[in-house]
Design an enzyme around this catalytic site. Sequence first.
Site, PDB file in Angstrom:
ATOM      1  N   ARG A 126      41.610  33.641  49.298  1.00 15.88           N
ATOM      2  CA  ARG A 126      42.711  33.252  50.373  1.00 15.88           C
ATOM      3  C   ARG A 126      42.499  33.961  51.514  1.00 15.88           C
ATOM      4  O   ARG A 126      42.465  33.619  52.853  1.00 15.88           O
ATOM      5  CB  ARG A 126      43.910  33.193  49.678  1.00 15.88           C
ATOM      6  CG  ARG A 126      45.197  32.637  50.587  1.00 15.88           C
ATOM      7  CD  ARG A 126      46.395  32.974  50.064  1.00 15.88           C
ATOM      8  NE  ARG A 126      46.513  34.802  50.184  1.00 15.88           N
ATOM      9  CZ  ARG A 126      47.826  35.407  49.931  1.00 15.88           C
ATOM     10  NH1 ARG A 126      48.943  34.353  49.357  1.00 15.88           N
ATOM     11  NH2 ARG A 126      47.933  36.508  50.180  1.00 15.88           N
TER      12      ARG A 126
ATOM     13  N   HIS B 231      31.539  36.994  51.042  1.00 20.95           N
ATOM     14  CA  HIS B 231      32.820  36.790  50.655  1.00 20.95           C
ATOM     15  C   HIS B 231      33.326  35.510  51.710  1.00 20.95           C
ATOM     16  O   HIS B 231      33.067  35.574  53.012  1.00 20.95           O
ATOM     17  CB  HIS B 231      33.719  37.942  50.814  1.00 20.95           C
ATOM     18  CG  HIS B 231      33.565  38.868  50.012  1.00 20.95           C
ATOM     19  ND1 HIS B 231      34.405  39.738  49.546  1.00 20.95           N
ATOM     20  CD2 HIS B 231      32.494  39.038  48.843  1.00 20.95           C
ATOM     21  CE1 HIS B 231      33.965  40.752  48.601  1.00 20.95           C
ATOM     22  NE2 HIS B 231      32.984  40.211  48.402  1.00 20.95           N
TER      23      HIS B 231
ATOM     24  N   GLU C 226      29.131  45.735  46.022  1.00 17.05           N
ATOM     25  CA  GLU C 226      29.836  45.098  47.197  1.00 17.05           C
ATOM     26  C   GLU C 226      29.258  46.167  48.243  1.00 17.05           C
ATOM     27  O   GLU C 226      29.695  47.096  48.213  1.00 17.05           O
ATOM     28  CB  GLU C 226      31.066  44.726  47.063  1.00 17.05           C
ATOM     29  CG  GLU C 226      31.973  44.206  48.386  1.00 17.05           C
ATOM     30  CD  GLU C 226      33.266  44.096  47.952  1.00 17.05           C
ATOM     31  OE1 GLU C 226      33.734  43.591  47.351  1.00 17.05           O
ATOM     32  OE2 GLU C 226      34.267  44.957  48.840  1.00 17.05           O
TER      33      GLU C 226
ATOM     34  N   GLN D  21      41.246  57.696  49.748  1.00 13.75           N
ATOM     35  CA  GLN D  21      40.700  56.465  49.352  1.00 13.75           C
ATOM     36  C   GLN D  21      41.705  55.772  48.224  1.00 13.75           C
ATOM     37  O   GLN D  21      42.181  54.704  48.207  1.00 13.75           O
ATOM     38  CB  GLN D  21      39.284  56.382  48.700  1.00 13.75           C
ATOM     39  CG  GLN D  21      38.942  55.396  47.999  1.00 13.75           C
ATOM     40  CD  GLN D  21      38.125  55.659  46.570  1.00 13.75           C
ATOM     41  OE1 GLN D  21      37.821  56.913  46.491  1.00 13.75           O
ATOM     42  NE2 GLN D  21      37.727  54.839  45.871  1.00 13.75           N
TER      43      GLN D  21
ATOM     44  N   TYR E 243      42.527  39.311  38.895  1.00 16.69           N
ATOM     45  CA  TYR E 243      43.440  40.745  39.078  1.00 16.69           C
ATOM     46  C   TYR E 243      43.945  41.260  37.614  1.00 16.69           C
ATOM     47  O   TYR E 243      44.997  40.651  37.203  1.00 16.69           O
ATOM     48  CB  TYR E 243      44.538  40.228  40.191  1.00 16.69           C
ATOM     49  CG  TYR E 243      44.107  39.839  41.292  1.00 16.69           C
ATOM     50  CD1 TYR E 243      43.663  40.647  42.332  1.00 16.69           C
ATOM     51  CD2 TYR E 243      43.962  38.499  41.728  1.00 16.69           C
ATOM     52  CE1 TYR E 243      43.268  40.236  43.468  1.00 16.69           C
ATOM     53  CE2 TYR E 243      43.416  38.045  42.978  1.00 16.69           C
ATOM     54  CZ  TYR E 243      42.971  38.823  43.691  1.00 16.69           C
ATOM     55  OH  TYR E 243      42.664  38.416  45.029  1.00 16.69           O
TER      56      TYR E 243
ATOM     57  N   ALA F 142      43.720  29.932  47.451  1.00 19.11           N
ATOM     58  CA  ALA F 142      42.464  29.964  47.335  1.00 19.11           C
ATOM     59  C   ALA F 142      41.516  28.833  46.564  1.00 19.11           C
ATOM     60  O   ALA F 142      40.398  28.333  46.806  1.00 19.11           O
ATOM     61  CB  ALA F 142      41.984  31.359  46.724  1.00 19.11           C
TER      62      ALA F 142
END
Length: 284
Positions: free
Chosen positions: A108, A78, A20, A212, A145, A125
């Site tokens: 979503r 995305h 990604e 991060q 998730y 979503a």
Amino acid sequence: MKLKEIYGKGKDGKSIISFEVFPPKNGEEGYVDLFEELETLKKYNPSLVSLTYGAGGSSNNSFKLVELLSKSFNIMPHFTCVRSTRNEVETHIKEIENLNIENILALRGDIPEDKSVYKKDFLYANELVSFIQAKTNLSIGVAGYPEGHIDAPDINTDIENLKKKVDAGADAIFTQLFYDNNKFFSYVERVRKSGIELPVIAGIMPILSIKQMTRITSMAKISIPEEIKNNLEKFKDSPDDLKNFGIEYVSRQCRELLKNNVAGLHFYTLNKAYSTSKILDNIL
């Protein structure tokens, strides 16, 4: 190549790797740097590269970058919907198909604080998945998730919401990043018990800095194992040592996932190739 083909049966025992990236914050000026990082990662033969991207003209995204990347990679943009009307979404997904892109990740998106930009044509979503499925031939990925969505009251509710997305027409599940493999294995078990048989691709993020790690844990339900916490403290004044620890830790994490026949590894690269490439060198 569509998601069903990428993650279908008969993979010849090969590890399925994907990455990604996101549009550079400095816009087109940052494209050269992004392409240099991707050139480093290209040797690992990624099955796809996903690009954070949104409908409705979000300033953080670039359709031009989608077009450029699609010339070199199997791109999966995305797509978020909370800021977009149905007409805007339909226009964008048709533009994506016109580039001969075959896959999309339907999300979503975060609910905007400014309610004036929240269009409410799509509340969840699964509604976006159903709309895309009806309007295009795109293969649709959705998010999973392992520790539950931050807005979900519990993991069971989150699995119920995942099933709605699957029933609406999803083809693959890409998980949020995690650092405790047991959370992922438990999640996959729950997903299977719910009757979902789609491939579940593990979201992997290298450990790059304390900043991060602080940011991601403030935005989502992500457990940080004690080993990582201890080393964040140990190497708080030594960024390079922390980065090297992260490479070693995530390499071990990926080896265990591959040993347990994970459907694929999806690396959240943060537009940096170094740590991801070192991890891949260690595991492939």
